[in-house]
Design an enzyme around this catalytic site. Structure first.
Site, PDB file in Angstrom:
ATOM      1  N   ASN A  28       0.838  -1.246   0.011  1.00 51.25           N
ATOM      2  CA  ASN A  28      -0.019  -0.020   0.039  1.00 51.25           C
ATOM      3  C   ASN A  28       0.947   1.098  -0.026  1.00 51.25           C
ATOM      4  OD1 ASN A  28      -2.225   1.812   1.896  1.00 51.25           O
ATOM      5  ND2 ASN A  28      -2.734   1.217  -0.294  1.00 51.25           N
ATOM      6  N   LEU A  29       1.620   1.439  -0.938  1.00 49.59           N
ATOM      7  CA  LEU A  29       2.833   2.298  -0.916  1.00 49.59           C
ATOM      8  C   LEU A  29       2.449   3.591  -1.252  1.00 49.59           C
ATOM      9  CD1 LEU A  29       5.451   0.264  -2.997  1.00 49.59           C
ATOM     10  CD2 LEU A  29       5.099   0.269  -0.547  1.00 49.59           C
ATOM     11  N   HIS A  30       3.031   4.818  -0.360  1.00 43.48           N
ATOM     12  CA  HIS A  30       2.593   5.893  -0.759  1.00 43.48           C
ATOM     13  C   HIS A  30       3.806   6.934  -0.937  1.00 43.48           C
ATOM     14  CE1 HIS A  30       3.646   6.041   3.329  1.00 43.48           C
ATOM     15  NE2 HIS A  30       3.025   5.309   3.668  1.00 43.48           N
ATOM     16  N   GLY A  32       5.701   8.380   1.087  1.00 44.83           N
ATOM     17  CA  GLY A  32       6.426   8.164   2.244  1.00 44.83           C
ATOM     18  C   GLY A  32       7.373   6.947   1.809  1.00 44.83           C
ATOM     19  N   HIS A  33       6.849   5.853   1.276  1.00 41.15           N
ATOM     20  CA  HIS A  33       7.561   4.699   1.132  1.00 41.15           C
ATOM     21  C   HIS A  33       8.501   5.176  -0.244  1.00 41.15           C
ATOM     22  CE1 HIS A  33       4.052   2.459   2.839  1.00 41.15           C
ATOM     23  NE2 HIS A  33       4.737   1.934   3.424  1.00 41.15           N
ATOM     24  N   GLY A 144      11.638   4.171   8.066  1.00 39.63           N
ATOM     25  CA  GLY A 144      11.218   5.566   8.506  1.00 39.63           C
ATOM     26  C   GLY A 144      11.409   5.771   9.579  1.00 39.63           C
ATOM     27  N   ASP A 147       7.918   5.400  12.141  1.00 41.45           N
ATOM     28  CA  ASP A 147       7.959   4.385  13.321  1.00 41.45           C
ATOM     29  C   ASP A 147       9.445   4.413  14.171  1.00 41.45           C
ATOM     30  OD1 ASP A 147       5.385   2.774  12.366  1.00 41.45           O
ATOM     31  OD2 ASP A 147       6.532   2.830  10.532  1.00 41.45           O
ATOM     32  N   ARG A 184      -2.550   3.392   7.017  1.00 41.84           N
ATOM     33  CA  ARG A 184      -3.736   3.572   7.958  1.00 41.84           C
ATOM     34  C   ARG A 184      -4.563   4.740   7.709  1.00 41.84           C
ATOM     35  NH1 ARG A 184      -0.282   0.084  11.415  1.00 41.84           N
ATOM     36  NH2 ARG A 184      -1.349  -2.127  11.334  1.00 41.84           N
TER      37      ARG A 184
HETATM   38  O1  PAF Z   1       7.355  -0.932   8.908  1.00 38.29           O
HETATM   39  C1  PAF Z   1       6.864  -1.869   8.337  1.00 38.29           C
HETATM   40  O2  PAF Z   1       6.096  -1.449   7.123  1.00 38.29           O
HETATM   41  C2  PAF Z   1       6.871  -3.239   8.828  1.00 38.29           C
HETATM   42  O3  PAF Z   1       6.759  -3.034  10.489  1.00 38.29           O
HETATM   43  C3  PAF Z   1       8.125  -3.766   8.510  1.00 38.29           C
HETATM   44  C4  PAF Z   1       9.376  -3.198   8.675  1.00 38.29           C
HETATM   45  C5  PAF Z   1       8.090  -4.024   6.844  1.00 38.29           C
HETATM   46  C6  PAF Z   1       8.248  -5.211   9.014  1.00 38.29           C
HETATM   47  O4  PAF Z   1       7.095  -5.896   8.589  1.00 38.29           O
END
Ligand code: PAF
Length: 279
Positions: A28-30, A32-33, A144, A147, A184
């Site tokens: 579900n890339l945005h 940020g990713h 990132g 987290d 989310r």
């Molecule tokens: O941050 C995330 O998307 C997940 O916690 C990760 C690092 C891909 C591990 O499943």
């Protein structure tokens, strides 16, 4: 871009690569990713991404089943970023038998903040990250700062196990109104989306108070949580911590200007958002 699901095929494809830069994701890339992919490119070559929604890090009442899965759209975005390999294992590929060996972070870091409200979360994260590292064998991996606790735990884990992977932290990518991008966010209704930047605003209020010398941490945290609650949020925590170990600062730390970070988690409707700000 090669899309690979089997561990064996991935190892064949990457054999001999000594400078792989890896970005693990749950899809579900945005934007940020994508900013993580761009940072990865600066630190290594080839860039390898993974998409795997890791059941081990979800609690029984969490959103594993409804976690957004948008594989085709993700593939197109990664293609545009010039990612060389997308590792997208199925659960059978990554966990062909029950994953009974686990990587357990220390209680003092793994059971506080997110770990207190999501028991077992960091055990699941550390276990899958270790396994993904074992598959990809990256020279560097990008996580990132959104987290923040995850980044610190993974970094400490890599150091303590002497893993040959350097962990790089990437700045949080924010929408124009300050909301940190997150998969989310798509759970939010239009009204909730309009309210959501209040979390980042709350962090800024706390950070500015500390910067201007207000050092009653307890009072600042509680006022911030009360203010959010008054707007209809259900805060789990707003907490000022030392950046070095995520422990609460004591009076001496505050007096000496110890580097701090304020971290928050709160529910808006049924959506739980997290964010943080270095002070
Ligand atoms: O941050 C995330 O998307 C997940 O916690 C990760 C690092 C891909 C591990 O499943």
């Amino acid at each position: 871009m090669k899309i690979i699901s089997s561990i064996e095929e991935l190892r064949d494809q990457l054999s001999g690569q000594l400078r792989t830069a890896f970005v693990p994701t749950m899809g579900n890339l945005h934007e940020g990713h994508l900013s993580l992919m761009r940072l990865a490119r600066k630190h290594g070559d080839p860039v390898v991404a993974s998409i795997f929604v890791n059941r081990l890090q979800f609690g029984p009442n969490e959103d594993f089943d409804k976690y957004p899965r948008t594989f085709q759209a993700d593939v197109e975005k990664l293609e545009k970023e010039g990612v060389y390999v997308l590792f997208a294992p199925t659960e059978k590929d990554l966990y062909p038998e029950p994953q009974e060996y686990r990587v357990q972070p220390p209680d003092g870091l793994g059971n506080i903040l997110e770990g207190e409200f999501r028991p077992g979360f960091f055990n699941g994260v550390c276990t899958v990250v270790t396994k993904l590292f074992s598959c990809v064998q990256p020279k560097v991996a990008v996580f990132g700062k959104k987290d923040y606790q995850q980044l610190m735990i993974v970094r400490n884990m890599a150091r303590q196990f002497a893993l040959p992977t350097q962990i790089i932290g990437a700045e949080t990518f924010r929408a124009d109104d300050g909301l940190a991008l997150s998969s989310r966010n798509m759970y939010l209704s239009a009204a909730e989306r309009a309210e959501a930047p209040a979390l980042y605003n709350a962090l800024n209020v706390v950070a500015n108070e500390v910067r201007s010398g207000h050092l009653d941490v307890f009072q600042l945290e509680h006022k911030a949580m009360d203010d959010l609650a008054a707007r209809g949020w259900k805060p789990d925590y707003i907490s000022i911590r030392k950046r070095i170990d995520l422990q609460p600062p004591n009076a001496g730390d505050l007096a000496q200007g110890e580097p701090l970070v304020v971290l928050a988690a709160a529910k808006l409707g049924t959506t739980r958002l997290i964010d943080n700000l270095e002070i």
